[in-house]
Design an enzyme around this catalytic site. Structure first.
Site, PDB file in Angstrom:
ATOM      1  N   SER A 180      32.983  40.462  41.602  1.00 28.39           N
ATOM      2  CA  SER A 180      32.927  40.059  40.198  1.00 28.39           C
ATOM      3  C   SER A 180      33.451  38.668  39.911  1.00 28.39           C
ATOM      4  O   SER A 180      33.247  38.156  38.816  1.00 28.39           O
ATOM      5  CB  SER A 180      33.689  41.077  39.327  1.00 28.39           C
ATOM      6  N   SER A 223      31.197  41.102  37.184  1.00 26.64           N
ATOM      7  CA  SER A 223      31.423  41.300  35.770  1.00 26.64           C
ATOM      8  C   SER A 223      31.999  40.079  35.067  1.00 26.64           C
ATOM      9  O   SER A 223      32.043  40.023  33.837  1.00 26.64           O
ATOM     10  CB  SER A 223      32.366  42.488  35.565  1.00 26.64           C
ATOM     11  N   LYS A 273      38.367  35.834  30.871  1.00 29.61           N
ATOM     12  CA  LYS A 273      37.499  37.005  30.918  1.00 29.61           C
ATOM     13  C   LYS A 273      38.013  38.056  29.941  1.00 29.61           C
ATOM     14  O   LYS A 273      39.208  38.355  29.904  1.00 29.61           O
ATOM     15  CB  LYS A 273      37.478  37.563  32.346  1.00 29.61           C
TER      16      LYS A 273
END
Length: 529
Positions: free
Chosen positions: A229, A205, A130
């Site tokens: 997330s 996210s 990420k």
């Protein structure tokens, strides 16, 4: 005691504001190219349908080279990323060089396979990261235009530990702007799509991670979770993910940094397509804190106490859970009872109705030293002055804002916060915490919906912004949770469920994940007929 008139007015204001923003968005935002009918190509390379654990074993035994595995994933990313926009920056050349070094190391190793497995359990296995995690030499922007050009100079601890275990990073993946929205969309890297339906969201996210993993462009990845997330992207993309008990996996060298009480609610954890990779990844990512969890303890599922919570009890803020998600959770209950001989008890907690308000209230609280979290408007403006949300909204209306409607909406909502937290909401959280902790103990797990609906269409969460309360409230309770896929639904979209346990009982939910994968089939190729 119930919500005061002021708090009910806040609820109405939130919904009205989000409705207006969504209508403005539909009217004024540029239209995306139609993706209807387009589909990912199916997986054709058998290396792409093996777990990281299996790949590492084959690489150690010289049954396949690390270069072959890395090349297979490079080819897959290049095949699917034009559809998804999940990987925002790759490091393919460096990855191939590192894979070559791995193969040379294995050729020269004299201690045997066991030595390599103990010292380098993920040797030669590709890894996605990420983009909010520092990965040395790679962008660290979280989609903020003013951070264009910011490059990480170090590795975040979980990434460093995975690299030290032999994993090879392939690149970084897209996030929502500043990691605070359930759709991975920003004006620096664009919008990421769901591999099962390109017109739908992959979540956020950690949506880029979820998307590329679901598309078989990665086998393992890392995510972070302060409101869902990890779990929402894993749910929407049909993969496994684990929100660790807070305080176990380091949060250092991530952007934005945790402030206020956020370290009590935020967790980093593994994301992967195969349940057997969760436990070894978590052992590695936890590093010196692995002893806090009983990860080496054998779990007998027949001796656990199981509970199911079918919905939040009728919150004013969230949409009702769909029939197909309630039905798949009932099937899980029936399977557990039939296969394990256990009794799954249905329970309810009135406090869950206030899941969003609990999350919103506690996210704004100061830490023990009285320091409040960094305002979102300040993060949006860095390295300059804080943005003015109303001014940004006006700029957005004429196409001049550098920020997404979701980020502007969040900054606007932040303006509605009252200076003193609601005593009623504090009371509800404390009561809920006590009830849940007493229910679970050290041998209890509960099932809870991951979201009220399967993956929404792009931008639709702007109209349903508080559905993340199904994941967010568990952050505030500080529980470990494993997100588990449960096959595909009526529209060919992933179904799933959250499996939660008491604090530091992560090993229980990881064992349930293995059972659910075996029973319901786990990840499905989105390109398959």
């Amino acid at each position: 005691m119930a919500l005061s008139r002021l708090e009910k007015a806040q609820v109405w204001l939130y919904k009205a504001l989000m409705g207006v923003l969504f209508m403005l968005f539909r009217l004024l935002s540029p239209r995306r190219p139609a993706m209807s009918g387009k589909k990912l190509p199916p997986v054709s390379n058998p290396l792409l349908v093996m777990s990281a654990t299996q790949l590492a074993k084959k690489i150690r035994r010289k049954e396949v080279s690390s270069v072959e595995v890395v090349r297979a994933y490079i080819d897959r990313i290049q095949e699917v990323n034009p559809f998804l926009n999940a990987v925002t920056k790759d490091r393919f050349d460096a990855a191939l060089q590192e894979a070559t070094q791995v193969d040379k190391l294995i050729e020269e190793e004299t201690g045997g396979e066991e030595v390599l497995e103990d010292r380098l359990p993920l040797l030669g296995v590709p890894l996605s990261v990420k983009e909010s995690f520092s990965l040395q030499g790679m962008p660290l922007t979280t989609g903020v235009i003013s951070r264009r050009g910011v490059v990480a100079t170090v590795d975040a601890p979980p990434v460093a530990l995975l690299k030290r275990a032999g994993a090879i990073p392939m690149g970084v993946t897209n996030t929502s702007e500043l990691c605070m929205w359930c759709e991975s969309h920003n004006h620096l890297h664009g919008i990421t799509s769901n591999p099962y339906d390109l017109e739908r969201i992959p979540g956020g996210s950690s949506g880029g991670e979820g998307s590329i993993l679901g598309a078989a462009g990665a086998v393992i990845g890392v995510g972070s979770d302060i409101g869902g997330s990890i779990r929402m992207p894993c749910f929407f993309n049909g993969i496994f993910g684990h929100k660790t008990t807070p305080g176990v996996v380091s949060l250092d060298n991530q952007y934005p940094p945790c402030t206020g009480r956020h370290p009590e609610y935020c967790s980093s954890g593994p994301m992967c397509r195969y349940a057997e990779d969760l436990l070894p990844m978590l052992k590695i990512m936890a590093g010196p804190n692995a002893h806090m969890l009983s990860l080496n303890k054998k779990v007998d599922l027949k001796k656990l106490r199981f509970f199911t919570i079918p919905h939040d009890g009728g919150s004013q803020m969230t949409y009702p859970v769909s029939k197909e998600l309630m039905e798949i959770q009932r099937k899980v209950v029936k399977s557990l009872e039939a296969d394990l001989g256990v009794k799954v008890k249905e329970v309810s907690f009135p406090g869950l109705r206030y899941g969003f308000q609990i999350w919103d209230t506690y996210m704004a609280l100061p830490d023990d030293e009285g320091k409040t979290p960094t305002p979102f408007a300040e993060l949006m403006g860095e390295p300059g002055r804080p943005v003015w949300p109303l001014w940004e909204l006006l700029k957005w209306l004429i196409g001049k804002s550098e920020h997404t409607m979701a980020a502007i909406g969040l900054a606007l909502l932040e303006m509605t916060h009252v200076s003193k937290p609601s005593p009623f909401i504090i009371q509800q959280k404390e009561k809920l915490q006590k009830e849940v902790d007493e229910l679970l103990g050290t041998d209890g797990v509960f099932l809870y919906p991951s979201h009220p609906r399967v993956a929404p269409k792009h931008h639709h969460p702007l109209f349903r912004p508080f559905d993340f309360a199904y994941t967010g409230v568990i952050n505030i309770l500080g529980l470990p949770v494993t997100q588990c896929p449960l096959g595909l639904g009526e529209e060919g979209l992933p179904l799933g469920v959250q499996v939660a346990a008491g604090k530091l009982q992560d090993h229980l939910t990881l064992e349930v994940a293995l059972y659910l994968e075996k029973t319901f089939g786990g990840w499905r190729d989105p390109g398959a007929n």
